[in-house]
Design an enzyme around this catalytic site. Structure first.
Site, PDB file in Angstrom:
ATOM      1  N   SER A 135       0.867  -1.168   0.000  1.00 56.59           N
ATOM      2  CA  SER A 135       0.000   0.000   0.000  1.00 56.59           C
ATOM      3  C   SER A 135       0.910   1.225   0.000  1.00 56.59           C
ATOM      4  O   SER A 135       1.739   1.379   0.895  1.00 56.59           O
ATOM      5  CB  SER A 135      -0.879  -0.025   1.253  1.00 56.59           C
ATOM      6  OG  SER A 135      -1.633   1.166   1.358  1.00 56.59           O
ATOM      7  N   LYS A 161      -1.223  -1.033  -4.332  1.00 58.78           N
ATOM      8  CA  LYS A 161      -2.382  -0.223  -3.935  1.00 58.78           C
ATOM      9  C   LYS A 161      -1.914   1.211  -3.748  1.00 58.78           C
ATOM     10  O   LYS A 161      -0.912   1.462  -3.090  1.00 58.78           O
ATOM     11  CB  LYS A 161      -2.953  -0.787  -2.632  1.00 58.78           C
ATOM     12  CG  LYS A 161      -3.894   0.135  -1.877  1.00 58.78           C
ATOM     13  CD  LYS A 161      -4.614  -0.641  -0.777  1.00 58.78           C
ATOM     14  CE  LYS A 161      -4.749   0.170   0.491  1.00 58.78           C
ATOM     15  NZ  LYS A 161      -5.421  -0.595   1.574  1.00 58.78           N
ATOM     16  N   LYS A 163      -2.955   5.149  -2.622  1.00 55.78           N
ATOM     17  CA  LYS A 163      -3.913   5.999  -1.922  1.00 55.78           C
ATOM     18  C   LYS A 163      -4.310   7.128  -2.870  1.00 55.78           C
ATOM     19  O   LYS A 163      -3.450   7.713  -3.561  1.00 55.78           O
ATOM     20  CB  LYS A 163      -3.269   6.586  -0.663  1.00 55.78           C
ATOM     21  CG  LYS A 163      -2.974   5.539   0.392  1.00 55.78           C
ATOM     22  CD  LYS A 163      -4.256   5.015   1.031  1.00 55.78           C
ATOM     23  CE  LYS A 163      -3.952   3.986   2.112  1.00 55.78           C
ATOM     24  NZ  LYS A 163      -5.171   3.492   2.771  1.00 55.78           N
ATOM     25  N   ASP A 188      -7.204   3.214  -3.065  1.00 60.08           N
ATOM     26  CA  ASP A 188      -7.909   3.302  -1.772  1.00 60.08           C
ATOM     27  C   ASP A 188      -8.147   4.775  -1.455  1.00 60.08           C
ATOM     28  O   ASP A 188      -7.208   5.556  -1.312  1.00 60.08           O
ATOM     29  CB  ASP A 188      -7.060   2.647  -0.675  1.00 60.08           C
ATOM     30  CG  ASP A 188      -7.765   2.598   0.682  1.00 60.08           C
ATOM     31  OD1 ASP A 188      -8.901   3.104   0.798  1.00 60.08           O
ATOM     32  OD2 ASP A 188      -7.178   2.036   1.632  1.00 60.08           O
ATOM     33  N   GLU A 213     -11.178   0.895  -3.191  1.00 56.60           N
ATOM     34  CA  GLU A 213     -11.436   0.637  -1.771  1.00 56.60           C
ATOM     35  C   GLU A 213     -12.046   1.865  -1.102  1.00 56.60           C
ATOM     36  O   GLU A 213     -11.515   2.972  -1.236  1.00 56.60           O
ATOM     37  CB  GLU A 213     -10.110   0.247  -1.104  1.00 56.60           C
ATOM     38  CG  GLU A 213     -10.220  -0.157   0.357  1.00 56.60           C
ATOM     39  CD  GLU A 213      -8.873  -0.636   0.918  1.00 56.60           C
ATOM     40  OE1 GLU A 213      -7.986  -1.035   0.134  1.00 56.60           O
ATOM     41  OE2 GLU A 213      -8.708  -0.592   2.143  1.00 56.60           O
ATOM     42  N   ASP A 238     -13.715  -1.256   3.415  1.00 55.85           N
ATOM     43  CA  ASP A 238     -12.780  -1.325   4.535  1.00 55.85           C
ATOM     44  C   ASP A 238     -13.475  -0.718   5.754  1.00 55.85           C
ATOM     45  O   ASP A 238     -14.105  -1.436   6.549  1.00 55.85           O
ATOM     46  CB  ASP A 238     -11.482  -0.582   4.144  1.00 55.85           C
ATOM     47  CG  ASP A 238     -10.464  -0.434   5.264  1.00 55.85           C
ATOM     48  OD1 ASP A 238     -10.758  -0.807   6.404  1.00 55.85           O
ATOM     49  OD2 ASP A 238      -9.354   0.090   5.003  1.00 55.85           O
ATOM     50  N   LYS A 262      -9.634  -6.576   8.274  1.00 58.34           N
ATOM     51  CA  LYS A 262      -8.560  -6.216   9.203  1.00 58.34           C
ATOM     52  C   LYS A 262      -8.995  -6.695  10.577  1.00 58.34           C
ATOM     53  O   LYS A 262     -10.025  -6.237  11.094  1.00 58.34           O
ATOM     54  CB  LYS A 262      -8.384  -4.697   9.273  1.00 58.34           C
ATOM     55  CG  LYS A 262      -7.865  -4.048   7.997  1.00 58.34           C
ATOM     56  CD  LYS A 262      -7.760  -2.535   8.158  1.00 58.34           C
ATOM     57  CE  LYS A 262      -7.256  -1.893   6.873  1.00 58.34           C
ATOM     58  NZ  LYS A 262      -7.337  -0.413   6.926  1.00 58.34           N
ATOM     59  N   GLY A 290      -4.274  -3.960   6.337  1.00 61.82           N
ATOM     60  CA  GLY A 290      -3.271  -3.715   7.369  1.00 61.82           C
ATOM     61  C   GLY A 290      -3.414  -2.337   7.960  1.00 61.82           C
ATOM     62  O   GLY A 290      -4.068  -1.455   7.388  1.00 61.82           O
TER      63      GLY A 290
HETATM   64  O1  OSB Z   1      -7.081   2.206   4.574  1.00 59.62           O
HETATM   65  O2  OSB Z   1      -6.103   0.355   4.332  1.00 59.62           O
HETATM   66  C1  OSB Z   1      -6.140   1.483   4.838  1.00 59.62           C
HETATM   67  C2  OSB Z   1      -2.960   2.111   6.853  1.00 59.62           C
HETATM   68  C3  OSB Z   1      -3.483   2.758   7.945  1.00 59.62           C
HETATM   69  C4  OSB Z   1      -4.832   3.027   7.990  1.00 59.62           C
HETATM   70  C5  OSB Z   1      -5.661   2.633   6.935  1.00 59.62           C
HETATM   71  C6  OSB Z   1      -5.144   1.951   5.854  1.00 59.62           C
HETATM   72  C7  OSB Z   1      -3.763   1.728   5.797  1.00 59.62           C
HETATM   73  C8  OSB Z   1      -3.098   1.102   4.661  1.00 59.62           C
HETATM   74  C9  OSB Z   1      -1.745   0.476   4.888  1.00 59.62           C
HETATM   75  O3  OSB Z   1      -3.523   1.127   3.542  1.00 59.62           O
HETATM   76  C10 OSB Z   1      -1.820  -0.993   4.993  1.00 59.62           C
HETATM   77  C11 OSB Z   1      -0.521  -1.603   5.483  1.00 59.62           C
HETATM   78  O4  OSB Z   1       0.429  -1.632   4.697  1.00 59.62           O
HETATM   79  O5  OSB Z   1      -0.461  -2.043   6.637  1.00 59.62           O
HETATM   80 MG    MG Z   2      -8.326   1.064   3.324  1.00 61.07          MG
END
Ligand code: OSB
Ligand code: MG
Length: 367
Positions: A135, A161, A163, A188, A213, A238, A262, A290
């Site tokens: 991510s 992924k 953001k 995401d 996402e 999510d 998660k 995560g």
């Molecule tokens: O939205 O998935 C998410 C990290 C912190 C809070 C929300 C998210 C995330 C990530 C990172 O996308 C996921 C990871 O690499 O642990």
């Molecule tokens: Mg997410």
């Protein structure tokens, strides 16, 4: 098993690279480690809660408060034979899922030791390896972002992924798709849009993303159904899913076609498995999300991902994607895009007390 003692550790770790989402940029984390003592064993759990209430309402401080004042008194000096009993003991506590997941995952670790089984096997998982994705946070400089993607692809990661958020979406994805026309790619939004953006979001269909996402509100499953009907790209939820009941309702409404599970967000591995089972029965794939877990939470996530319906590469990356030093030995590694699921009793990784102590900023023992 009788829980004799609980320790809560506020552990602060610096990310190797700052991470920006549609709600903010962070460079360190403040998770809570939970240690449960029973029958001469220690179970380790992690509440991968955030310092700020921008992903969900919980914070590091609310997590410590709820564990100390409400969860610990409900479980200390009690006898539990299975996870269902443990969860029932603090069942009156509404939500606070990250806090609960810290204790719940520690209890799973105790159980795996007591039963002499690897955690993945205890959960019912049979995969021996899982596919790993990354991510990547929002980056202001597109060329830097492209270089970062390239670096992760060279390391073998199976899925990228990105953001996204308003003003940082269509153009970014266009550049990325030009540079990497066929890589497994997803986006995401962390709830950055509303239905007013429906026409705008339709442009994302052109980039053949694996999924988008959580485009809409963190607490919505109604508008997502409207959006899903308008998009060809699958929506993955999510933030909106806190339980198997939430998942059932979202699937009934057609709010998504994929779910990001998660353990922290849903209160632990038991509820995570329930969501997995429900989705499997309905032919809906899931993957493990995560929260930048430290090695302990990451080990729990790896074990969970051994379940059969975790059929899409998730956000579990190698330790070195996040931290210069992780809290477990050995660190989590990725080879040819895969992480081996440990086949030894317990977590399959050994918590390193020296490093845990070095990164602990506050500690309390509850007896
Ligand atoms: O939205 O998935 C998410 C990290 C912190 C809070 C929300 C998210 C995330 C990530 C990172 O996308 C996921 C990871 O690499 O642990
Ligand atoms: Mg997410």
């Amino acid at each position: 098993m009788k829980i004799e003692r609980m320790e809560l550790l506020h552990v602060k770790m610096k990310l190797v690279h700052p991470f920006e989402t549609s709600y903010g940029r962070k460079d360190h984390l403040d998770h809570v480690l939970v240690k449960l003592y029973a029958d001469g064993m220690v179970g380790y759990g992690e509440a991968a809660v955030q310092w700020w209430p921008f992903y969900c309402e919980e914070t590091t401080v609310t997590c410590l408060h709820v564990l100390q004042e409400f969860v610990a008194p409900a479980v200390l000096h009690q006898e539990f034979n299975d996870v269902e009993d443990l969860v029932a003991a603090y069942g009156k506590v509404r939500r606070h899922n990250f806090a609960k997941s810290g204790v719940e995952t520690a209890f799973w670790h105790l159980l795996s030791q007591a039963q002499g089984k690897p955690l993945a096997q205890l959960l019912g998982g049979s995969r021996t390896e899982i596919e790993s994705g990354v991510s990547i946070g929002i980056e202001a400089d597109i060329n830097y972002l492209l270089k970062r993607i390239e670096g992760f692809l060279v390391q073998g990661y199976r899925r990228i992924k990105l953001k996204i958020g308003p003003g940082k979406d269509v153009e970014v994805l266009r550049h990325v798709r030009q540079a990497f026309p066929t890589i497994p790619l997803m986006a995401d939004a962390n709830s950055a849009y509303t239905l007013h953006d429906l026409e705008h979001l339709k442009q994302l269909d052109a980039f053949h993303l694996l999924m988008i996402e959580q485009p809409l509100a963190h607490d919505d499953i109604i508008d997502h159904a409207t959006l899903q009907r308008a998009l060809s790209t699958p929506i993955c939820l999510d933030e909106s899913i806190h339980s198997a009941e939430d998942a059932r309702k979202a699937l009934d409404l057609g709010s998504c076609r994929i779910i990001n599970i998660k353990p922290g967000r849903v209160g632990g591995l038991l509820e995570a498995r329930k969501i997995h089972d429900l989705c499997q029965a309905r032919g809906v794939p899931v993957w493990c999300g995560g929260m930048h877990e430290y090695g302990i939470g990451r080990a729990h996530n790896i074990a969970l991902s051994a379940l059969p319906n975790f059929s899409i590469a998730g956000d579990i990356s190698a330790s070195d994607k996040y931290y210069a030093e992780d809290l477990i030995d050995p660190p989590v590694t990725v080879a040819q895009g895969k992480i081996q699921v440990p086949q030894t009793v317990g977590l399959g990784y050994t918590p390193n007390e020296e490093r845990i102590a070095r990164f602990t900023v506050d500690k309390m023992a509850l007896t």
